[in-house]
Design a protein around this motif. Structure first.
Motif, PDB file in Angstrom:
ATOM      1  N   LEU A 149      12.258  51.513  -5.791  1.00 47.31           N
ATOM      2  CA  LEU A 149      12.227  52.133  -4.464  1.00 47.31           C
ATOM      3  C   LEU A 149      11.474  53.444  -4.569  1.00 47.31           C
ATOM      4  O   LEU A 149      11.720  54.240  -5.480  1.00 47.31           O
ATOM      5  N   PHE A 150      10.553  53.708  -3.637  1.00 48.36           N
ATOM      6  CA  PHE A 150       9.854  54.983  -3.678  1.00 48.36           C
ATOM      7  C   PHE A 150       9.428  55.421  -2.280  1.00 48.36           C
ATOM      8  O   PHE A 150       9.388  54.630  -1.336  1.00 48.36           O
ATOM      9  N   GLY A 151       9.150  56.711  -2.154  1.00 44.87           N
ATOM     10  CA  GLY A 151       8.781  57.308  -0.882  1.00 44.87           C
ATOM     11  C   GLY A 151       9.089  58.789  -0.912  1.00 44.87           C
ATOM     12  O   GLY A 151       9.383  59.360  -1.977  1.00 44.87           O
ATOM     13  N   GLU A 152       9.015  59.444   0.245  1.00 43.31           N
ATOM     14  CA  GLU A 152       9.408  60.848   0.303  1.00 43.31           C
ATOM     15  C   GLU A 152      10.910  60.956   0.064  1.00 43.31           C
ATOM     16  O   GLU A 152      11.673  60.041   0.358  1.00 43.31           O
ATOM     17  N   SER A 153      11.331  62.108  -0.466  1.00 38.48           N
ATOM     18  CA  SER A 153      12.721  62.283  -0.900  1.00 38.48           C
ATOM     19  C   SER A 153      13.730  61.955   0.203  1.00 38.48           C
ATOM     20  O   SER A 153      14.693  61.217  -0.028  1.00 38.48           O
ATOM     21  N   VAL A 154      13.526  62.487   1.404  1.00 39.19           N
ATOM     22  CA  VAL A 154      14.480  62.264   2.495  1.00 39.19           C
ATOM     23  C   VAL A 154      14.571  60.790   2.845  1.00 39.19           C
ATOM     24  O   VAL A 154      15.660  60.249   3.061  1.00 39.19           O
ATOM     25  N   ALA A 155      13.425  60.110   2.880  1.00 34.86           N
ATOM     26  CA  ALA A 155      13.408  58.680   3.215  1.00 34.86           C
ATOM     27  C   ALA A 155      14.127  57.856   2.152  1.00 34.86           C
ATOM     28  O   ALA A 155      14.880  56.928   2.472  1.00 34.86           O
ATOM     29  N   VAL A 156      13.922  58.185   0.874  1.00 37.02           N
ATOM     30  CA  VAL A 156      14.582  57.461  -0.209  1.00 37.02           C
ATOM     31  C   VAL A 156      16.090  57.668  -0.145  1.00 37.02           C
ATOM     32  O   VAL A 156      16.870  56.734  -0.335  1.00 37.02           O
ATOM     33  N   HIS A 157      16.519  58.895   0.147  1.00 34.41           N
ATOM     34  CA  HIS A 157      17.952  59.160   0.286  1.00 34.41           C
ATOM     35  C   HIS A 157      18.554  58.320   1.420  1.00 34.41           C
ATOM     36  O   HIS A 157      19.656  57.758   1.271  1.00 34.41           O
ATOM     37  N   GLU A 158      17.844  58.231   2.535  1.00 36.96           N
ATOM     38  CA  GLU A 158      18.360  57.453   3.662  1.00 36.96           C
ATOM     39  C   GLU A 158      18.399  55.962   3.329  1.00 36.96           C
ATOM     40  O   GLU A 158      19.301  55.235   3.770  1.00 36.96           O
ATOM     41  N   ALA A 159      17.425  55.502   2.553  1.00 33.14           N
ATOM     42  CA  ALA A 159      17.428  54.101   2.132  1.00 33.14           C
ATOM     43  C   ALA A 159      18.625  53.814   1.220  1.00 33.14           C
ATOM     44  O   ALA A 159      19.299  52.787   1.356  1.00 33.14           O
ATOM     45  N   ILE A 160      18.909  54.728   0.317  1.00 33.16           N
ATOM     46  CA  ILE A 160      20.058  54.555  -0.580  1.00 33.16           C
ATOM     47  C   ILE A 160      21.365  54.627   0.209  1.00 33.16           C
ATOM     48  O   ILE A 160      22.331  53.913  -0.088  1.00 33.16           O
ATOM     49  N   ASP A 161      21.398  55.471   1.246  1.00 29.31           N
ATOM     50  CA  ASP A 161      22.576  55.513   2.127  1.00 29.31           C
ATOM     51  C   ASP A 161      22.848  54.134   2.719  1.00 29.31           C
ATOM     52  O   ASP A 161      24.007  53.697   2.821  1.00 29.31           O
ATOM     53  N   SER A 162      21.785  53.439   3.114  1.00 27.24           N
ATOM     54  CA  SER A 162      21.947  52.095   3.685  1.00 27.24           C
ATOM     55  C   SER A 162      22.498  51.128   2.650  1.00 27.24           C
ATOM     56  O   SER A 162      23.398  50.338   2.932  1.00 27.24           O
TER      57      SER A 162
END
Length: 311
Positions: A149-162
């Motif tokens: 998984l990769f992307g900007e930090s905020v987006a990656v955090h939100e993906a992990i939240d999901s």
């Protein structure tokens, strides 16, 4: 991406320029996609490498966000041949749109982690996930040995939240999962939500989108999906899902009128493209189909028209 009017070219460039080739979503890839999805694109790199036409299309219209994702993978020591599938998901977060990439393949995971250590790059822990900076403005995290998984930090955090159940994930969005189910077995597929579909059709219709008919029907759009196949020339099929058959028929009429109008002053290249395109409706679906052989399509790719509308 800014686009000019040419019904077929715009529909191809607008949708395909956000994509290349695709494959079904893996379990771990699906788990990290938030529910408020705008678009999902999946890139089957194995299929793409086997098609000269697909590679030519990719070279012409690959958008900046996917180029950045590819650059990030190379920076981490992942070669193009290591990647079997690349999924790109854009989703709405508060008032902005964020995006993540999910790469799947046979990765030298231990070597990548060792390389990070040798470069004194230390991960940050976000719950159970280890998140590494990449030096490109993006971060990355292994979901398992074969999924990244990769992307900007905020987006990656939100993906992990999901994935961790802290926020709603893709599986809670039945409208979009229904769209995915209808296309993900194809060699190429993508889906767009309602607002993304409205924007796409506005670009395809050009001036016709200002008509009262379109203003009425755009509120009755549900979403859209497309498949594309390079195995025998180029076959592109776009379905726009609407709330009723009248809406689909109205959109079909608007597009057909636009095609006829465009043909009146079209160049030879434009006429070839427009003649290869069909527009129809079936129940509550608007259907756009484009078919061309490899030679004609590659000629279209190298034309001044294609260069103009794909900028």
């Amino acid at each position: 991406m800014r686009m000019k009017r040419s019904l077929l070219i715009v529909s191809l460039v607008f949708v395909i320029s956000l994509s290349a080739l695709a494959a079904p979503l893996g379990t771990n890839a699906r788990a990290v996609i938030p529910s408020q999805v705008q678009q999902i694109i999946s890139v089957d790199y194995r299929a793409m490498r086997n098609s000269e036409t697909a590679m030519a299309l990719k070279a012409r219209v690959l958008p900046e966000n996917l180029k950045e994702f590819e650059t990030t993978l190379r920076t981490m020591g992942i070669a193009d041949n290591d990647v079997e599938q690349l999924t790109f998901a854009s989703f709405r977060s508060r008032q902005s749109v964020r995006a993540v990439g999910i790469a799947q393949g046979q990765f030298p995971t231990k070597k990548i982690v060792l390389r990070m250590k040798q470069r004194k790059i230390r991960p940050q822990k976000y719950r159970q996930a280890l998140i590494y900076p990449t030096g490109t403005g993006m971060v990355m995290s292994f979901l398992d040995e074969n999924t990244l998984l990769f992307g900007e930090s905020v987006a990656v955090h939100e993906a992990i939240d999901s994935r961790d159940g802290e926020a709603e994930g893709l599986n809670s969005n039945s409208q979009l999962t229904d769209l995915i189910a209808a296309v993900e077995s194809g060699p190429v597929w993508s889906i767009l939500d309602q607002r993304g579909t409205q924007n796409m059709l506005r670009s395809i219709l050009g001036d016709a989108s200002r008509l009262a008919d379109y203003d009425t029907v755009k509120k009755r759009l549900i979403g859209s999906r497309y498949t594309m196949d390079f195995s025998r020339g180029v076959n592109f099929d776009l379905d726009v899902i609407t709330s009723d058959s009248m809406t689909a028929a109205t959109l079909s009429s608007l597009l057909k009128a636009g095609v006829l109008y465009k043909k009146m002053n079209a160049s030879a290249v434009e006429k070839m493209a427009l003649d290869s395109m069909s527009v129809d409706s079936d129940s509550a679906r608007l259907q756009i189909h484009f078919k061309s052989d490899d030679k004609k399509f590659q000629s279209l790719l190298s034309s001044d028209l294609f260069a103009a509308v794909s900028r």
